[in-house]
Design an enzyme around this catalytic site. Structure first.
Site, PDB file in Angstrom:
ATOM      1  N   CYS A   2      -5.292   4.318  12.777  1.00  0.00           N
ATOM      2  CA  CYS A   2      -3.861   4.608  12.871  1.00  0.00           C
ATOM      3  C   CYS A   2      -3.650   6.112  12.781  1.00  0.00           C
ATOM      4  O   CYS A   2      -4.550   6.859  12.409  1.00  0.00           O
ATOM      5  CB  CYS A   2      -3.086   3.922  11.749  1.00  0.00           C
ATOM      6  SG  CYS A   2      -3.255   2.130  11.688  1.00  0.00           S
ATOM      7  N   ARG A  16       4.533   6.577  12.860  1.00  0.00           N
ATOM      8  CA  ARG A  16       3.113   6.327  12.987  1.00  0.00           C
ATOM      9  C   ARG A  16       2.808   5.416  14.170  1.00  0.00           C
ATOM     10  O   ARG A  16       3.671   4.718  14.702  1.00  0.00           O
ATOM     11  CB  ARG A  16       2.596   5.683  11.710  1.00  0.00           C
ATOM     12  CG  ARG A  16       3.283   4.379  11.267  1.00  0.00           C
ATOM     13  CD  ARG A  16       2.579   3.107  11.638  1.00  0.00           C
ATOM     14  NE  ARG A  16       1.227   3.008  11.150  1.00  0.00           N
ATOM     15  CZ  ARG A  16       0.881   2.624   9.916  1.00  0.00           C
ATOM     16  NH1 ARG A  16       1.823   2.251   9.056  1.00  0.00           N
ATOM     17  NH2 ARG A  16      -0.384   2.557   9.567  1.00  0.00           N
ATOM     18  N   ASN A  79      -5.633   2.773   7.351  1.00  0.00           N
ATOM     19  CA  ASN A  79      -6.958   2.237   7.059  1.00  0.00           C
ATOM     20  C   ASN A  79      -7.901   3.348   6.579  1.00  0.00           C
ATOM     21  O   ASN A  79      -7.944   4.440   7.147  1.00  0.00           O
ATOM     22  CB  ASN A  79      -7.516   1.573   8.321  1.00  0.00           C
ATOM     23  CG  ASN A  79      -8.668   0.644   8.024  1.00  0.00           C
ATOM     24  OD1 ASN A  79      -8.764   0.086   6.941  1.00  0.00           O
ATOM     25  ND2 ASN A  79      -9.552   0.463   8.987  1.00  0.00           N
TER      26      ASN A  79
END
Length: 324
Positions: A2, A16, A79
């Site tokens: 991400c 995002r 992550n």
């Protein structure tokens, strides 16, 4: 994988890309001030500060991927595999499960400085939400209009880094990501004079040659460099339309196309959604992989004094405007 960024024109924006191979039925979710968060190791609390963001809602509990509160403080979890290290419950600490960290901070804090103060006594625990939903390895970026920080819980404890570029991706740890920018200090948005060797004329055969060497692969380290350079050289007008359009273009420089990142046989990571929040106005904008039309939810058009979360399922099908 991400990417999260901040951007400021007349207003301040935060958003995002969520890059995964599957969706968890995420929805744009508004949590009003009187919703009660039940925490695993600390007392339950009313939200007090309303939130808007993207969440998977399980049993009326919002598991936020990213959120902004009504004071303009924003936070996103990305992550962080192999590095994230959550601890058992520790006596004498404020024990917050990893899935609780976003609402616990955003319902109490108005600025990044408030977050720094709150985090001094926090232990991020390895508590699972449920047997079906174990802890996800994450690190977090927190931003207000003036500054950003990155929170990382690793083996030797919790580290909080100032983030001068206002971007974050995944591995490695943030200090290494930031140091890696030194390797690209020569990049420019202009074509520079050639310095290869004396007496050797080399042609400027294309526009954009100042950016030669800018990474273009999908790794988190490369995306960090590319989105930081793109964001920090980006120019936008001050209108809402210009600002959010530019924001999505910046995120688009590092989005994921189906087929380019295989994570299992015939399974591919894609940018499931991209978001952009006008944190000054509380408007959450998003696009999805198959719907490039921008959709918006305004938190201030909801009853923020309520006690029940409000959800808006994502509009995922492509919306096409036919001219004839």
């Amino acid at each position: 994988m991400c990417t999260v960024i901040t951007y400021t024109t007349k207003n301040h924006y935060f958003g995002r890309n969520l890059d995964l191979e599957l969706s968890y039925n995420e929805t744009v979710t508004v949590t009003p001030r009187n919703y009660v968060f039940s925490y695993r190791h600390v007392d339950e609390k009313k939200a007090n500060l309303a939130l808007i963001g993207m969440a998977t809602v399980v049993n009326q509990y919002p598991l936020y991927y990213d959120a902004t509160n009504e004071k303009g403080l924003s936070m996103a979890g990305l992550n962080f595999p192999a590095n994230a290290d959550y601890k058992p419950v520790e006596t004498g600490k404020v024990n917050i499960a990893s899935f609780e960290l976003i609402p616990w901070l955003l319902t109490q804090c108005e600025t990044v400085e408030d977050v720094k103060a709150k985090m001094k006594d926090v232990n991020i625990t390895n508590t699972a939400f449920s047997e079906q939903l174990p802890p996800s390895p994450l690190h977090w970026m927190v931003s207000d209009r003036n500054q950003s920080i990155v929170i990382e819980a690793v083996a030797d404890g919790i580290h909080i880094y100032d983030d001068p570029v206002g971007v974050m991706t995944n591995n490695p740890t943030f200090d290494k990501q930031l140091f890696n920018l030194n390797n690209y200090r020569y990049l420019s948005n202009r074509t520079l004079p050639e310095t290869f060797a004396p007496g050797l004329p080399l042609d400027e055969y294309s526009r954009g040659m100042g950016g030669m060497g800018l990474p273009g692969d999908l790794s988190s380290a490369s995306r960090f460099v590319k989105v930081a350079w793109t964001k920090m050289n980006s120019v936008s007008g001050n209108s809402e339309s210009e600002s959010i359009s530019q924001f999505f273009h910046i995120l688009g420089s590092v989005d994921q196309q189906r087929g380019c990142c295989e994570v299992a046989p015939e399974q591919y990571e894609i940018t499931i959604y991209s978001s952009c929040v006008n944190v000054d106005k509380g408007i959450y904008y998003y696009t999805t992989y198959e719907n490039s039309q921008i959709t918006a939810v305004d938190m201030h058009k909801e009853n923020l004094d309520g006690d029940t979360i409000i959800t808006y399922p994502l509009i995922k099908g492509q919306q096409i405007h036919y001219c004839n």
